[in-house]
Design an enzyme around this catalytic site. Structure first.
Site, PDB file in Angstrom:
ATOM      1  N   ASP A  35       0.826  -1.210   0.000  1.00 11.03           N
ATOM      2  CA  ASP A  35       0.000   0.000   0.000  1.00 11.03           C
ATOM      3  C   ASP A  35       0.861   1.261   0.000  1.00 11.03           C
ATOM      4  O   ASP A  35       0.514   2.267  -0.615  1.00 11.03           O
ATOM      5  CB  ASP A  35      -0.899   0.031   1.245  1.00 11.03           C
ATOM      6  CG  ASP A  35      -1.959  -1.051   1.169  1.00 11.03           C
ATOM      7  OD1 ASP A  35      -2.004  -1.755   0.129  1.00 11.03           O
ATOM      8  OD2 ASP A  35      -2.721  -1.204   2.138  1.00 11.03           O
ATOM      9  N   GLU A  37       3.635   1.911  -1.390  1.00  8.56           N
ATOM     10  CA  GLU A  37       4.120   2.276  -2.715  1.00  8.56           C
ATOM     11  C   GLU A  37       2.988   2.933  -3.513  1.00  8.56           C
ATOM     12  O   GLU A  37       3.185   3.951  -4.186  1.00  8.56           O
ATOM     13  CB  GLU A  37       4.619   1.011  -3.431  1.00  8.56           C
ATOM     14  CG  GLU A  37       5.111   1.209  -4.856  1.00  8.56           C
ATOM     15  CD  GLU A  37       6.343   2.107  -4.949  1.00  8.56           C
ATOM     16  OE1 GLU A  37       6.931   2.425  -3.892  1.00  8.56           O
ATOM     17  OE2 GLU A  37       6.691   2.502  -6.083  1.00  8.56           O
ATOM     18  N   ASP A  39       0.466   4.541  -2.273  1.00  3.28           N
ATOM     19  CA  ASP A  39       0.236   5.872  -1.698  1.00  3.28           C
ATOM     20  C   ASP A  39       1.274   6.887  -2.161  1.00  3.28           C
ATOM     21  O   ASP A  39       0.962   8.040  -2.420  1.00  3.28           O
ATOM     22  CB  ASP A  39       0.229   5.795  -0.168  1.00  3.28           C
ATOM     23  CG  ASP A  39      -0.967   4.986   0.326  1.00  3.28           C
ATOM     24  OD1 ASP A  39      -1.920   4.806  -0.462  1.00  3.28           O
ATOM     25  OD2 ASP A  39      -0.935   4.522   1.479  1.00  3.28           O
ATOM     26  N   GLU A 118     -24.715 -17.989 -11.528  1.00  4.89           N
ATOM     27  CA  GLU A 118     -24.018 -16.905 -10.812  1.00  4.89           C
ATOM     28  C   GLU A 118     -24.614 -16.724  -9.429  1.00  4.89           C
ATOM     29  O   GLU A 118     -25.821 -16.853  -9.260  1.00  4.89           O
ATOM     30  CB  GLU A 118     -24.210 -15.573 -11.565  1.00  4.89           C
ATOM     31  CG  GLU A 118     -23.655 -15.580 -12.955  1.00  4.89           C
ATOM     32  CD  GLU A 118     -24.171 -14.407 -13.790  1.00  4.89           C
ATOM     33  OE1 GLU A 118     -24.877 -13.529 -13.244  1.00  4.89           O
ATOM     34  OE2 GLU A 118     -23.861 -14.382 -14.989  1.00  4.89           O
ATOM     35  N   LYS A 120     -26.338 -14.824  -6.530  1.00  5.53           N
ATOM     36  CA  LYS A 120     -27.197 -13.634  -6.527  1.00  5.53           C
ATOM     37  C   LYS A 120     -26.758 -12.764  -5.356  1.00  5.53           C
ATOM     38  O   LYS A 120     -27.049 -13.052  -4.196  1.00  5.53           O
ATOM     39  CB  LYS A 120     -28.663 -14.025  -6.388  1.00  5.53           C
ATOM     40  CG  LYS A 120     -29.615 -12.850  -6.521  1.00  5.53           C
ATOM     41  CD  LYS A 120     -31.043 -13.344  -6.659  1.00  5.53           C
ATOM     42  CE  LYS A 120     -32.006 -12.212  -6.984  1.00  5.53           C
ATOM     43  NZ  LYS A 120     -32.103 -11.208  -5.924  1.00  5.53           N
ATOM     44  N   ASP A 122     -26.476  -9.833  -2.734  1.00  5.90           N
ATOM     45  CA  ASP A 122     -27.502  -9.071  -2.047  1.00  5.90           C
ATOM     46  C   ASP A 122     -26.997  -7.652  -1.819  1.00  5.90           C
ATOM     47  O   ASP A 122     -26.457  -7.320  -0.777  1.00  5.90           O
ATOM     48  CB  ASP A 122     -27.832  -9.759  -0.718  1.00  5.90           C
ATOM     49  CG  ASP A 122     -29.224  -9.416  -0.256  1.00  5.90           C
ATOM     50  OD1 ASP A 122     -29.938  -8.722  -1.006  1.00  5.90           O
ATOM     51  OD2 ASP A 122     -29.589  -9.830   0.851  1.00  5.90           O
ATOM     52  N   TYR A 230     -22.786  -8.113 -13.830  1.00  5.53           N
ATOM     53  CA  TYR A 230     -23.444  -9.340 -14.277  1.00  5.53           C
ATOM     54  C   TYR A 230     -24.141  -9.231 -15.624  1.00  5.53           C
ATOM     55  O   TYR A 230     -24.729 -10.201 -16.075  1.00  5.53           O
ATOM     56  CB  TYR A 230     -24.397  -9.888 -13.221  1.00  5.53           C
ATOM     57  CG  TYR A 230     -25.403  -8.917 -12.660  1.00  5.53           C
ATOM     58  CD1 TYR A 230     -26.381  -8.347 -13.459  1.00  5.53           C
ATOM     59  CD2 TYR A 230     -25.374  -8.583 -11.308  1.00  5.53           C
ATOM     60  CE1 TYR A 230     -27.297  -7.467 -12.940  1.00  5.53           C
ATOM     61  CE2 TYR A 230     -26.290  -7.699 -10.776  1.00  5.53           C
ATOM     62  CZ  TYR A 230     -27.248  -7.138 -11.602  1.00  5.53           C
ATOM     63  OH  TYR A 230     -28.161  -6.262 -11.091  1.00  5.53           O
ATOM     64  N   LYS A 295     -29.004 -18.281 -15.976  1.00  2.14           N
ATOM     65  CA  LYS A 295     -29.348 -17.563 -17.207  1.00  2.14           C
ATOM     66  C   LYS A 295     -29.063 -18.473 -18.396  1.00  2.14           C
ATOM     67  O   LYS A 295     -28.002 -19.112 -18.430  1.00  2.14           O
ATOM     68  CB  LYS A 295     -28.476 -16.307 -17.338  1.00  2.14           C
ATOM     69  CG  LYS A 295     -28.642 -15.341 -16.173  1.00  2.14           C
ATOM     70  CD  LYS A 295     -27.628 -14.212 -16.220  1.00  2.14           C
ATOM     71  CE  LYS A 295     -27.837 -13.302 -15.021  1.00  2.14           C
ATOM     72  NZ  LYS A 295     -26.778 -12.303 -14.871  1.00  2.14           N
ATOM     73  N   LYS A 319     -33.878 -19.094  -4.944  1.00 11.58           N
ATOM     74  CA  LYS A 319     -33.586 -18.435  -3.677  1.00 11.58           C
ATOM     75  C   LYS A 319     -33.104 -19.428  -2.618  1.00 11.58           C
ATOM     76  O   LYS A 319     -33.537 -20.564  -2.573  1.00 11.58           O
ATOM     77  CB  LYS A 319     -34.843 -17.721  -3.160  1.00 11.58           C
ATOM     78  CG  LYS A 319     -35.384 -16.670  -4.112  1.00 11.58           C
ATOM     79  CD  LYS A 319     -34.446 -15.490  -4.266  1.00 11.58           C
ATOM     80  CE  LYS A 319     -34.480 -14.573  -3.083  1.00 11.58           C
ATOM     81  NZ  LYS A 319     -35.251 -13.364  -3.267  1.00 11.58           N
ATOM     82  N   CYS A 413     -28.276  -9.354  40.451  1.00 12.59           N
ATOM     83  CA  CYS A 413     -28.101 -10.595  39.709  1.00 12.59           C
ATOM     84  C   CYS A 413     -29.362 -11.454  39.817  1.00 12.59           C
ATOM     85  O   CYS A 413     -29.823 -11.729  40.927  1.00 12.59           O
ATOM     86  CB  CYS A 413     -26.902 -11.370  40.250  1.00 12.59           C
ATOM     87  SG  CYS A 413     -26.754 -13.007  39.506  1.00 12.59           S
ATOM     88  N   CYS A 416     -28.202 -14.771  41.998  1.00 14.19           N
ATOM     89  CA  CYS A 416     -27.754 -14.734  43.392  1.00 14.19           C
ATOM     90  C   CYS A 416     -28.125 -13.440  44.107  1.00 14.19           C
ATOM     91  O   CYS A 416     -27.901 -13.310  45.307  1.00 14.19           O
ATOM     92  CB  CYS A 416     -26.248 -14.974  43.475  1.00 14.19           C
ATOM     93  SG  CYS A 416     -25.271 -13.585  42.876  1.00 14.19           S
ATOM     94  N   CYS A 431     -22.315  -9.550  37.345  1.00 12.34           N
ATOM     95  CA  CYS A 431     -22.682  -9.890  38.709  1.00 12.34           C
ATOM     96  C   CYS A 431     -21.400  -9.934  39.518  1.00 12.34           C
ATOM     97  O   CYS A 431     -20.415 -10.557  39.114  1.00 12.34           O
ATOM     98  CB  CYS A 431     -23.367 -11.250  38.720  1.00 12.34           C
ATOM     99  SG  CYS A 431     -23.341 -12.045  40.327  1.00 12.34           S
ATOM    100  N   CYS A 437     -22.172 -16.810  43.386  1.00 11.37           N
ATOM    101  CA  CYS A 437     -23.278 -16.870  42.423  1.00 11.37           C
ATOM    102  C   CYS A 437     -23.362 -18.264  41.802  1.00 11.37           C
ATOM    103  O   CYS A 437     -22.402 -18.747  41.198  1.00 11.37           O
ATOM    104  CB  CYS A 437     -23.060 -15.817  41.342  1.00 11.37           C
ATOM    105  SG  CYS A 437     -24.306 -15.897  40.042  1.00 11.37           S
TER     106      CYS A 437
END
Ligand code: IVH
Length: 679
Positions: A35, A37, A39, A118, A120, A122, A230, A295, A319, A413, A416, A431, A437
């Site tokens: 990273d 490099e 940056d 493929e 699906k 969300d 897609y 598809k 689904k 509690c 106890c 507690c 307890c």
């Protein structure tokens, strides 16, 4: 050459370089430079553009950070409507789809059609419009014919190229896909929101939608969104291949991200196998999917099949069982954990979600209950993703019954009656009853006898409950002094089972120092920390005498763990339990403590990459450090060995390139066992 010309050439080179790195990182998942490099080059380009503003073109990688906020979203007319998909909820409905398609195409019911399969995703459907390879507009789907212009936000998504790569793309190319938030990004986003006392998002999809609905793209730029393409919508001035899967490959070559899980299969039965395979891996994917899209792969056949109302006849979404459902909150109860933590638990009207029937869900702590603004009788949204414990993620406010009672946290509690306290920097109430307890007594005993602790076979939860409820045992040491007659008097305990249990207790006394430390149930001291402590100090006496600084020198022990350890070791009650255990005969061999330079892996640098099933990456790291290795984040010529699990990417490639030995997880476990780090 004038200075300005030279600057122009350098800027073009930098843009090209940065685009390539960006593509490798965000589209190919194969980072090729550190990273730092990236940056440095970005900074250099920014400096050049500041000096020569004419060099600052809209598709420069410096222009992703988010421009000045817009005042409203402009409407976008989709020339080609963005459609939705019909759903199939079971195999039968999928088979029906196949029959319908074959019938329309005039083919035999047994013919094998080629399908593209493929995941699906969300997320949020978006359209990206490229003109002469330059990103001109990004839009939401909206109602399918009119969406909203979100160009300013889409530009901040790192996997959306501002300029297409390569050549041969149509002059006008509208690419469609999903922008989503990978789960890790979602969790990070919610953690930050929580810290700041801000509202958290219900699920990754809502977080993605919220991120794209920002007028200020600088906010969107901070969200780790991803784009996956897609399909193609409108295109002009160019040709595309005749198969959907080949179109996707083309998009990939032009620098767009496509889903690596996509496959082409022959026939609907192969679609079913694809479904089964992905359903099994659903929980371990780095993003949420709610099903599979099938598809018809041949675009000519797609044309012939056409559309009905809003959905194509050539595709269907099969689904998965829903991971979110609504149900009623019947009550909130409070459980007391091993360390006294009070956890509110929602009792729910049973509901089928994520493949199981859920009737309880954790509510974590008081902050969470407050954040949700829960009332008894509320309709709540319950989420269960994979093997994750079911969660109440939101209240459906417009279904709140009149007079629904708020949830009251107990003052004392519930087991106890001791006072509850909340540490300044913690969300949980605890507690303060400790060993008094009964809930904590039971939990401590259950932990002590567990397989990975002292492993007392046959001492199940019901027995533990009886022992504590009848006052036979208060601490783990008490287990060894219960007389035979008392065991016999417990429910369902006959001569034979008592004999067996007494033998198991006797056997558990011969243990190891790591197991013993772990079994004590000291807060934040898990198996791997217990192992590190044991190997570092070698004996209980050395551990008990260790100063806070000495504890901090142990791999994997930070100030919080050191503090919990000291509290335990300074408590007369705890030490009395340890003493009683030793008097009962619990014993272990001491461990020879090696100086750091004599540890088996001292002087070596290891890298761990990919997914490790048994130990997990951070645990593997702690174990390797305990053996004296340094564990680094990237592979270089100095790396001694690389441990690579499934999904390992560029680090594995680099190791092979540099001829560095690579171990798989099985070989790592073998090594750890041979050094006594794992049992
Ligand atoms: S194809 C005409 N492919 O699902 C075909 N959609 O329920 C339209 N989605 O609005 C879309 N992953 O947001 C397609 N691999 C995929 C998809 C996908 C997710 C979403 C998309 C669409 C919705 C339809």
């Amino acid at each position: 050459m004038t200075e300005a010309v030279a600057a122009g050439q350098e800027a073009a080179r930098l843009r090209e370089q940065l685009d390539t790195w960006n593509y490798q990182y965000h589209v190919l998942d194969a980072p090729s430079v550190p990273d730092a490099e990236y940056d440095r080059c970005l900074k250099r380009l920014q400096a050049l553009e500041a000096q020569y503003p004419a060099l600052c073109v809209p598709e420069s990688p410096t222009q992703r950070v988010g421009a000045t906020p817009i005042s409203q979203f402009a409407p976008v007319q989709h020339e080609m409507p963005m459609l939705s998909l019909d759903n199939a909820f079971d195999s039968e409905e999928l088979q029906d789809f196949n029959r319908r398609v074959l019938d329309r195409l005039g083919q035999e019911p047994s013919a094998l059609l080629e399908f593209a399969c493929e995941p699906k995703l969300d997320g949020i459907a978006v359209s990206l419009l490229y003109r002469d390879g330059r990103l001109e507009r990004g839009a939401t789907r909206g109602d399918g014919s009119t969406g909203e212009d979100i160009t300013h936000n889409v530009r901040t998504v790192a996997s959306v190229p501002l300029r297409l790569r390569g050549s041969g793309f149509p002059g006008v190319l509208e690419v469609r896909g999903e922008i989503y938030l990978p789960r890790a990004g979602f969790e990070q986003l919610n953690a930050t929101a929580c810290e700041r006392g801000e509202k958290t998002f219900v699920n990754p999809r809502n977080a993605a939608a919220g991120s794209l609905r920002q007028l200020d793209a600088r906010i969107t730029a901070t969200r780790p969104l991803q784009m996956c393409c897609y399909s193609v919508g409108l295109y002009e001035g160019g040709e595309l291949p005749g198969r959907h899967s080949d179109v996707l490959d083309r998009l990939h070559a032009w620098g767009l991200r496509i889903n690596p899980e996509s496959r082409v299969v022959q026939g609907i039965d192969a679609c079913e196998s694809y479904y089964a395979g992905l359903a099994a891996r659903r929980a371990s994917l780095p993003y949420d999917i709610d099903g599979i899209v099938y598809k018809v792969n041949d675009l000519g056949l797609q044309q012939r099949l056409g559309f009905v109302s809003r959905a194509p006849r050539w595709a269907i979404a099969r689904k998965f069982p829903a991971q979110e459902e609504m149900t009623t909150l019947l009550a909130v109860e409070f459980q007391v954990g091993r360390t006294g933590a009070i956890t509110p638990v929602a009792r729910l009207e049973p509901v089928f979600v994520g493949g199981v029937t859920v009737s309880n869900a954790t509510l974590h702590n008081a902050d969470e209950v407050e954040r949700l603004d829960l009332r008894i009788g509320d309709t709540v949204m319950v989420r269960r993703a994979g093997d994750v414990i079911p969660q109440v993620v939101a209240v459906v406010l417009d279904r709140r019954p009149a007079g629904a009672a708020p949830v009251h946290f107990p003052q004392r509690c519930p087991v106890c009656g001791s006072v509850l306290e909340r540490a300044a920097d913690e969300a949980v109430l605890r507690c303060m009853g400790g060993l008094v307890c009964q809930a904590q007594q039971k939990a401590a005993i259950r932990h002590f006898v567990a397989r990975r602790a002292l492993d007392v076979d046959g001492l199940g939860d019901k027995l533990v409950d009886q022992l504590v409820d009848q006052g036979l045992v208060r601490t783990v040491a008490g287990l060894y002094t219960v007389p035979r007659s008392a065991w016999l008097a417990l429910d369902r305990m006959g001569d034979k089972s008592v004999d067996k249990l007494l033998a198991a207790l006797e056997q558990s006394k011969q243990t190891s120092l790591p197991r013993f430390i772990y079994a004590l149930g000291i807060r934040e001291v898990g198996e791997s920390t217990a192992g590190n402590l044991a190997r570092h100090f070698g004996s209980w006496e050395a551990l008990a005498a260790a100063s806070e600084d000495a504890l901090l020198a142990v791999p994997d022990v930070g100030p919080i763990v050191a503090d919990h350890l000291r509290q335990f070791l300074d408590s007369a009650d705890s030490l009395a339990v340890v003493q009683a255990l030793r008097e009962a005969g619990v014993c272990w061999p001491n461990i020879e403590v090696l100086p750091a330079e004599a540890l088996p892996l001292s002087g070596q640098t290891w890298v761990v990459t990919g997914k490790l099933e048994t130990v997990g990456r951070s645990e593997a790291k702690a174990h390797l450090e305990a053996l004296g290795a340094r564990v680094a984040g990237s592979v270089s010529a100095k790396t001694t060995t690389v441990v690579a699990g499934p999904g390992a990417g560029s680090k594995l490639g680099k190791a092979t390139e540099l001829d560095i030995p690579v171990l798989d997880e099985a070989a790592l476990l073998e090594l750890l066992r041979s050094h006594g780090v794992l049992l």
